[in-house]
Design a protein around this motif. Structure first.
Motif, mmCIF file in Angstrom:
data_model
loop_
_atom_site.group_PDB
_atom_site.id
_atom_site.type_symbol
_atom_site.label_atom_id
_atom_site.label_comp_id
_atom_site.label_asym_id
_atom_site.label_seq_id
_atom_site.Cartn_x
_atom_site.Cartn_y
_atom_site.Cartn_z
ATOM 1 N N ARG A 3 5.728 -3.887 8.020
ATOM 2 C CA ARG A 3 6.934 -4.240 7.270
ATOM 3 C C ARG A 3 6.795 -3.819 5.795
ATOM 4 O O ARG A 3 7.722 -3.276 5.203
ATOM 5 C CB ARG A 3 7.166 -5.756 7.387
ATOM 6 C CG ARG A 3 8.524 -6.195 6.939
ATOM 7 C CD ARG A 3 8.709 -7.683 7.168
ATOM 8 N NE ARG A 3 9.943 -8.135 6.566
ATOM 9 C CZ ARG A 3 10.273 -9.405 6.393
ATOM 10 N NH1 ARG A 3 9.456 -10.351 6.805
ATOM 11 N NH2 ARG A 3 11.406 -9.737 5.820
ATOM 12 N N LEU A 4 5.610 -4.066 5.246
ATOM 13 C CA LEU A 4 5.340 -3.653 3.862
ATOM 14 C C LEU A 4 5.379 -2.131 3.743
ATOM 15 O O LEU A 4 5.928 -1.582 2.789
ATOM 16 C CB LEU A 4 3.968 -4.169 3.419
ATOM 17 C CG LEU A 4 3.873 -5.655 3.105
ATOM 18 C CD1 LEU A 4 2.421 -6.100 3.044
ATOM 19 C CD2 LEU A 4 4.567 -5.982 1.790
ATOM 20 N N GLU A 5 4.813 -1.466 4.725
ATOM 21 C CA GLU A 5 4.761 0.004 4.711
ATOM 22 C C GLU A 5 6.177 0.588 4.809
ATOM 23 O O GLU A 5 6.512 1.544 4.111
ATOM 24 C CB GLU A 5 3.891 0.463 5.890
ATOM 25 C CG GLU A 5 3.676 1.947 6.002
ATOM 26 C CD GLU A 5 2.976 2.552 4.810
ATOM 27 O OE1 GLU A 5 2.070 1.893 4.256
ATOM 28 O OE2 GLU A 5 3.345 3.665 4.408
ATOM 29 N N VAL A 44 -0.627 -9.562 11.906
ATOM 30 C CA VAL A 44 -1.135 -8.868 10.708
ATOM 31 C C VAL A 44 -0.548 -7.463 10.646
ATOM 32 O O VAL A 44 -0.064 -7.009 9.613
ATOM 33 C CB VAL A 44 -2.688 -8.796 10.736
ATOM 34 C CG1 VAL A 44 -3.211 -7.904 9.637
ATOM 35 C CG2 VAL A 44 -3.279 -10.182 10.597
ATOM 36 N N ARG A 45 -0.573 -6.811 11.794
ATOM 37 C CA ARG A 45 -0.070 -5.446 11.845
ATOM 38 C C ARG A 45 1.437 -5.399 11.554
ATOM 39 O O ARG A 45 1.934 -4.487 10.907
ATOM 40 C CB ARG A 45 -0.367 -4.861 13.230
ATOM 41 C CG ARG A 45 -0.289 -3.365 13.231
ATOM 42 C CD ARG A 45 -0.776 -2.779 14.519
ATOM 43 N NE ARG A 45 -0.477 -1.356 14.490
ATOM 44 C CZ ARG A 45 0.013 -0.701 15.508
ATOM 45 N NH1 ARG A 45 0.265 -1.299 16.640
ATOM 46 N NH2 ARG A 45 0.250 0.589 15.405
ATOM 47 N N LEU A 82 11.461 2.345 -0.553
ATOM 48 C CA LEU A 82 11.495 2.278 -2.020
ATOM 49 C C LEU A 82 11.178 3.644 -2.627
ATOM 50 O O LEU A 82 11.885 4.114 -3.535
ATOM 51 C CB LEU A 82 10.490 1.226 -2.504
ATOM 52 C CG LEU A 82 10.328 1.054 -4.010
ATOM 53 C CD1 LEU A 82 11.640 0.615 -4.649
ATOM 54 C CD2 LEU A 82 9.262 0.010 -4.340
ATOM 55 N N ILE A 140 3.144 -7.476 9.653
ATOM 56 C CA ILE A 140 3.356 -7.670 8.209
ATOM 57 C C ILE A 140 3.030 -6.374 7.469
ATOM 58 O O ILE A 140 3.783 -5.931 6.592
ATOM 59 C CB ILE A 140 2.486 -8.832 7.663
ATOM 60 C CG1 ILE A 140 2.905 -10.151 8.307
ATOM 61 C CG2 ILE A 140 2.587 -8.932 6.157
ATOM 62 C CD1 ILE A 140 2.024 -11.338 7.941
ATOM 63 N N TYR A 141 1.930 -5.775 7.862
ATOM 64 C CA TYR A 141 1.501 -4.522 7.231
ATOM 65 C C TYR A 141 2.577 -3.443 7.429
ATOM 66 O O TYR A 141 2.938 -2.724 6.499
ATOM 67 C CB TYR A 141 0.188 -4.107 7.885
ATOM 68 C CG TYR A 141 -0.539 -2.989 7.191
ATOM 69 C CD1 TYR A 141 -1.227 -3.219 6.003
ATOM 70 C CD2 TYR A 141 -0.557 -1.701 7.728
ATOM 71 C CE1 TYR A 141 -1.917 -2.197 5.377
ATOM 72 C CE2 TYR A 141 -1.252 -0.676 7.101
ATOM 73 C CZ TYR A 141 -1.920 -0.936 5.935
ATOM 74 O OH TYR A 141 -2.602 0.071 5.318
ATOM 75 N N GLU A 176 8.975 -0.870 3.859
ATOM 76 C CA GLU A 176 9.659 -1.105 2.596
ATOM 77 C C GLU A 176 9.152 -0.134 1.532
ATOM 78 O O GLU A 176 9.919 0.367 0.708
ATOM 79 C CB GLU A 176 9.439 -2.546 2.129
ATOM 80 C CG GLU A 176 10.287 -2.868 0.907
ATOM 81 C CD GLU A 176 9.960 -4.225 0.309
ATOM 82 O OE1 GLU A 176 10.890 -5.017 0.137
ATOM 83 O OE2 GLU A 176 8.782 -4.486 0.005
ATOM 84 N N ASN A 177 7.850 0.147 1.566
ATOM 85 C CA ASN A 177 7.255 1.076 0.599
ATOM 86 C C ASN A 177 7.893 2.457 0.740
ATOM 87 O O ASN A 177 8.276 3.077 -0.250
ATOM 88 C CB ASN A 177 5.743 1.146 0.858
ATOM 89 C CG ASN A 177 5.027 1.941 -0.198
ATOM 90 O OD1 ASN A 177 4.718 3.111 -0.001
ATOM 91 N ND2 ASN A 177 4.782 1.330 -1.342
#
Lengths: 59, 222
Positions: free
Chosen positions: A14-16, A8-9, A22, A11-12, A18-19
């Motif tokens: 990875r999203l962070e 979970v961490r 971006l 994935i979180y 990319e954020n």
């Protein structure tokens, strides 16, 4: 449970990541579409690198 | 996770803190956990709650570390984050469970200053009591299943367009209103943010990750 939480961490995180990437591209003056294309190019090139690495390992 | 002194908190340190954090959450959210176990959360199950609780805990730890306060302060903050049987976690998108705080109370616990809890549920008739090894095997199976689901979710998330994924991330995990998502992502207006999030949800729903039915959403939220 901890393996699930690590996932979970991951994935979180990875999203962070990319954020942040971006928002940095947008701060450089790129349009959302341009920033998106840049991200997609980065993802596909890292995917290519991984594929090349695994192919060379198989050889 | 970065600490106030610039050092990064590693996974083992975080998980060591989480062990106590989870213990507190089990006590404070006993009623909510019982309701989830009985199926009152629909698609949202106990495992989902624990994953969301862990992410909420990571945020609390990050804020606590940035301030450089003693450990007692972490547990005070975590207790506040779990107020009302973890209702802040349960109300988040996309689950948006239970519009009010649970009214079931245990007067003995409430007097002690601890959050209200419901009584432990009796074992269901006909349900066999699990032995230690059976319970461990079942737990391992559940973990493997959860990991598979997470792998699947990650794969599907990364098949979305980056703007869709990030709009969804900012709206659902960072709890930003649509107007803020739009301004951060350089979109024309909040309707474009709504559209990106809706498309992302639709694509995930089509692929089986998101639930098909949603509770009513508060205004201004995507």
């Amino acid at each position: 449970m901890s393996a699930v939480l690590r996932k979970v961490r991951a994935i979180y995180a990875r999203l962070e990541r990319e954020n942040r990437r971006l928002l940095r591209l947008l701060a450089q003056g790129l349009t959302p579409r341009q920033a998106e294309r840049r991200l997609m190019r980065g993802q596909s090139s890292s995917g290519d690198a991984k594929r090349r690495k695994s192919t060379s390992r198989r050889r | 996770m970065r600490l106030a002194d610039g050092r990064t908190l590693d996974d083992d340190e975080l998980l060591a803190l989480w062990r106590h954090g989870r213990h507190l959450a089990t006590r404070y959210c006993r009623g909510s956990l019982a309701r989830l176990r009985s199926g009152a959360g629909g698609f949202y199950e106990v495992d989902d709650f624990w994953q969301d609780a862990f992410l909420a805990f990571c945020q609390v730890v990050a804020e606590w570390q940035a301030l450089g306060r003693p450990t007692d302060d972490l547990w005070r903050r975590w207790g506040l984050a779990l107020w009302g049987q973890g209702i802040h976690i349960l109300r988040r998108a996309p689950q948006r469970l239970w519009s009010g705080v649970q009214s079931t109370t245990d007067s003995g616990q409430a007097v002690d200053g601890e959050p209200a809890v419901v009584q432990k549920q009796p074992q269901r008739p006909g349900q066999p009591r699990l032995t230690g090894s059976e319970s461990a095997r079942r737990s391992a199976e559940q973990n493997a299943l959860a990991l598979d689901r997470l792998d699947d979710l990650e794969g599907r998330l990364w098949r979305l367009r980056p703007l869709q994924r990030q709009a969804l991330y900012m709206a659902a995990l960072q709890h930003m209103p649509a107007a803020k998502v739009a301004s951060r992502l350089g979109l024309r207006d909040r309707r474009e943010a709504y559209r990106l999030v809706e498309n992302a949800r639709r694509r995930l729903r089509r692929s089986g990750v998101m639930p098909t039915a949603h509770a009513r959403r508060p205004r201004g939220r995507v």
